[in-house]
Design a protein around this motif. Structure first.
Motif, short mmCIF file in Angstrom:
data_model
loop_
_atom_site.label_atom_id
_atom_site.label_comp_id
_atom_site.label_asym_id
_atom_site.label_seq_id
_atom_site.Cartn_x
_atom_site.Cartn_y
_atom_site.Cartn_z
N VAL A 221 0.85 -1.19 0.00
CA VAL A 221 0.00 0.00 0.00
C VAL A 221 0.89 1.24 0.00
O VAL A 221 1.83 1.34 0.79
N LEU A 222 0.59 2.18 -0.89
CA LEU A 222 1.31 3.44 -0.95
C LEU A 222 0.45 4.55 -0.36
O LEU A 222 -0.78 4.55 -0.49
N TYR A 223 1.13 5.49 0.29
CA TYR A 223 0.47 6.69 0.83
C TYR A 223 0.93 7.87 -0.02
O TYR A 223 2.13 8.14 -0.15
N ALA A 224 -0.02 8.56 -0.64
CA ALA A 224 0.30 9.70 -1.50
C ALA A 224 -0.46 10.92 -0.99
O ALA A 224 -1.64 10.82 -0.63
N ARG A 225 0.19 12.08 -0.99
CA ARG A 225 -0.44 13.29 -0.47
C ARG A 225 -0.25 14.47 -1.42
O ARG A 225 0.50 14.38 -2.39
N ASN A 226 -0.93 15.57 -1.11
CA ASN A 226 -0.91 16.83 -1.86
C ASN A 226 -1.85 16.82 -3.06
O ASN A 226 -1.72 17.64 -3.96
N PHE A 227 -2.82 15.91 -3.07
CA PHE A 227 -3.80 15.94 -4.15
C PHE A 227 -4.70 17.17 -4.03
O PHE A 227 -4.94 17.68 -2.93
N GLU A 228 -5.22 17.60 -5.17
CA GLU A 228 -6.27 18.61 -5.15
C GLU A 228 -7.55 17.96 -4.64
O GLU A 228 -7.79 16.77 -4.85
N ILE A 229 -8.38 18.76 -3.99
CA ILE A 229 -9.66 18.24 -3.50
C ILE A 229 -10.50 17.70 -4.66
O ILE A 229 -11.20 16.69 -4.52
N ARG A 230 -10.39 18.35 -5.80
CA ARG A 230 -11.22 17.95 -6.94
C ARG A 230 -10.74 16.66 -7.62
O ARG A 230 -11.47 16.07 -8.42
N THR A 231 -9.52 16.23 -7.34
CA THR A 231 -9.00 15.02 -7.96
C THR A 231 -9.75 13.81 -7.43
O THR A 231 -9.81 13.59 -6.21
N THR A 232 -10.31 13.01 -8.30
CA THR A 232 -11.16 11.88 -7.89
C THR A 232 -10.34 10.61 -7.72
O THR A 232 -9.27 10.46 -8.32
N PRO A 233 -10.83 9.66 -6.90
CA PRO A 233 -10.14 8.36 -6.77
C PRO A 233 -10.03 7.63 -8.09
O PRO A 233 -9.03 6.94 -8.35
N GLU A 234 -11.04 7.80 -8.95
CA GLU A 234 -10.99 7.13 -10.26
C GLU A 234 -9.84 7.66 -11.10
O GLU A 234 -9.15 6.90 -11.79
N ALA A 235 -9.61 8.99 -11.04
CA ALA A 235 -8.51 9.57 -11.80
C ALA A 235 -7.16 9.09 -11.27
O ALA A 235 -6.24 8.79 -12.04
N ILE A 236 -7.05 8.99 -9.96
CA ILE A 236 -5.80 8.49 -9.35
C ILE A 236 -5.55 7.05 -9.76
O ILE A 236 -4.43 6.67 -10.13
N LYS A 237 -6.59 6.25 -9.69
CA LYS A 237 -6.45 4.84 -10.07
C LYS A 237 -6.01 4.69 -11.51
O LYS A 237 -5.13 3.88 -11.84
N LYS A 238 -6.58 5.50 -12.40
CA LYS A 238 -6.23 5.43 -13.82
C LYS A 238 -4.76 5.78 -14.05
O LYS A 238 -4.05 5.13 -14.82
N ILE A 239 -4.28 6.83 -13.35
CA ILE A 239 -2.88 7.25 -13.50
C ILE A 239 -1.92 6.17 -13.00
O ILE A 239 -0.91 5.86 -13.66
N PHE A 240 -2.23 5.57 -11.86
CA PHE A 240 -1.34 4.56 -11.30
C PHE A 240 -1.37 3.27 -12.12
O PHE A 240 -0.34 2.61 -12.30
N GLU A 241 -2.53 2.89 -12.62
CA GLU A 241 -2.61 1.70 -13.46
C GLU A 241 -1.87 1.91 -14.78
O GLU A 241 -1.23 0.99 -15.29
#
Length: 501
Positions: A221-241
């Protein structure tokens, strides 16, 4: 034992072991070895020994703890009479030896009917620094601290969730050792030193839980911080995949940070290597490993500050027993609700839904400094605790807004000879229950500071934040409508026992 007899025994001990014994600043240091080369042992090699009889000294302790492994250093806390203060610290050369000492010597009967307690020491090298100007950058804070105190190795600064151009007015400073952090804490005493022309608050940061290195090698499990509030979990998942060209298990995002769960450790390592400091939605993302945590053990550690300190509200026997049980089991919760811990203050906003009225919701030791400081001030002067009144609204878009009204009932000495009420004052509209709580406490603290500056001027003082609703009736503005009301009693933060460093 007379002083001459003890001095003779300690002299024989130094001749036999080749270690020096030096007394300084209320503690007597045995070691380190004269032939030691390289850096000191890493974090996790130090243990705390409690419930020592006052007449026990190094001539008895060193042989006992040397049976487990090689001692790098022993620090026995001393008082002015020449007796020990009931506790000591032992640093071994390896983490395995420290763990073995806990298993073998915790509960050891050192005198008939007297059993010592041995637990892992929280070797804290991190300080919390509050009241930082919101426009200061990480580099500016690091350079300012470096010019004031030695041993600073890193500064951790969190950006404001809702305004990425400002910080959250606090930072964490990491030092090369616990001693360096302790010396810096003394040097930066509020009132004696000002940074950027204003007083800052300096205290021990909450110690991060120690996790075995072997266990950390299996974390996925990775811990990532400093995201914008508007950034969605789906967008994060897409970038990491896309970065690893594989599927990931899931993403849990909380405000401006997220936990990313992988199916394979190698995929997590690849993602960290590729995406560290990547820019997502205009914000630079920092990534590290999430630390698996035993929630019960972590709760005990969070009740303490500094170096292996225990809370007065806990019986020492109970605390040591809990440490023994959990360190012996070495079981870490892998349930879906526990993502791990990325930072000492990462879980600031995870205390539950504001409408959950169970008492456990409010026993949150990650509260920012303002509510804690206000509670401590009320306790110190025997004032009644602050009263918080919360209201939640929904705007025309369905977004939640929170307003908090706060008052201090019957404030007396040293501000007033006859007790008086201060407040109520009402905050601006806030994005969350937690933000409203913090801003309400900050408002009262500002009022108290103004009163303290000129007690004779007891006229009504405007709060820090201009109220958007009436303090008396909490009337609803025309573009929002009221949905719920509640009054929340905030729990008193326990008093912390702090043995000297």
């Amino acid at each position: 034992m007379d002083k001459e007899g003890l001095a003779l025994k300690l002299l024989k001990l130094t001749e036999k072991t080749g270690y020096d014994i030096v007394q300084h600043n209320g503690q007597r240091r045995f070691g380190p070895p004269r032939d030691w080369t390289g850096p000191p042992p890493p974090k996790g090699c130090e243990i705390f020994i409690g419930r020592l009889p006052r007449e026990v000294y190094e001539d008895e302790l060193v042989p006992l703890f040397s049976k487990v492994g090689k001692i790098y250093e022993m620090r026995l806390m001393m008082d002015f009479s020449g007796s020990n203060r009931g506790y000591a610290f032992v640093t071994y050369t390896t983490q395995a030896e420290a763990a073995a000492a806990i298993r073998q010597l915790n509960g050891y009967e050192i005198r008939p009917g007297i059993n010592i307690g041995v637990v892992m020491s929280v070797d804290n090298c991190r300080l919390f620094i509050g009241n930082i100007p919101p426009t200061r950058s990480k580099e500016e804070i690091y350079e300012e601290l470096k010019s004031r105190v030695p041993g600073v190795v890193n500064v951790i600064l969190y950006k404001n969730r809702f305004d990425r151009n400002t910080n959250r007015r606090f930072a964490f400073a990491e030092f090369s050792s616990h001693r360096a952090a302790a010396m810096a804490r003394r040097a930066l005493v509020p009132g004696n030193v000002k940074l950027w022309g204003q007083e800052v608050t300096v205290d021990w940061a909450e110690p991060e839980p120690h996790v075995d290195e072997d266990l950390m090698r299996n974390v996925k499990v990775l811990y990532a911080r400093n995201f914008e509030i508007r950034t969605t979990p789906e967008a994060i998942k897409k970038i990491f995949e896309s970065a690893i060209n594989n599927k990931i298990e899931r993403v849990k995002k909380i405000y401006d940070y997220a936990f990313i769960h992988f199916y394979d450790r190698k995929h997590a390592e690849l993602a960290m290597a590729k995406l560290q400091n990547i820019e997502i939605d205009g914000s630079v993302i920092e990534i590290c490993w999430a630390k698996p945590v035993d929630r019960e053990l972590y709760k005990i550690q969070k009740l303490s500050r500094g170096n292996a300190k225990f809370n007065k509200s806990f019986d020492l026997n109970q605390t040591l027993l809990l440490y023994k049980q959990h360190l012996a089991k070495m079981e870490f919760d892998k349930g879906s609700k526990d993502e791990g811990i990325g930072s000492a203050y990462a879980s600031e906003s995870t205390c539950g839904s504001p409408l959950d009225t169970k008492p456990r919701q409010f026993i949150n030791y990650d509260y920012p400094l303002a509510p804690r400081k206000l509670e401590a001030m009320c306790n110190r002067y025997s004032w009644l605790p602050p009263k918080y009144y919360f209201k939640k609204f929904l705007d025309i878009n369905g977004a939640e807004w929170w307003v908090c009204s706060v008052e201090l009932p019957l404030v007396g000495y040293p501000l007033f000879s006859a007790p008086k009420n201060i407040g109520p004052f009402t905050t601006r509209h806030c994005f969350s229950y937690q933000q409203a709580h913090v801003e309400a406490a900050e408002t009262i603290l500002h009022v108290l500071k103004c009163l303290n500056m000129d007690i004779l001027q007891q006229a009504a003082i405007q709060p820090v934040y201009t109220p958007l609703v009436s303090p008396n009736c909490l009337s609803v503005p025309c573009n929002v409508y009221q949905t719920s009301t509640m009054q929340v009693p905030i729990q008193t933060i326990p008093t912390i026992w702090q043995p000297p460093a």
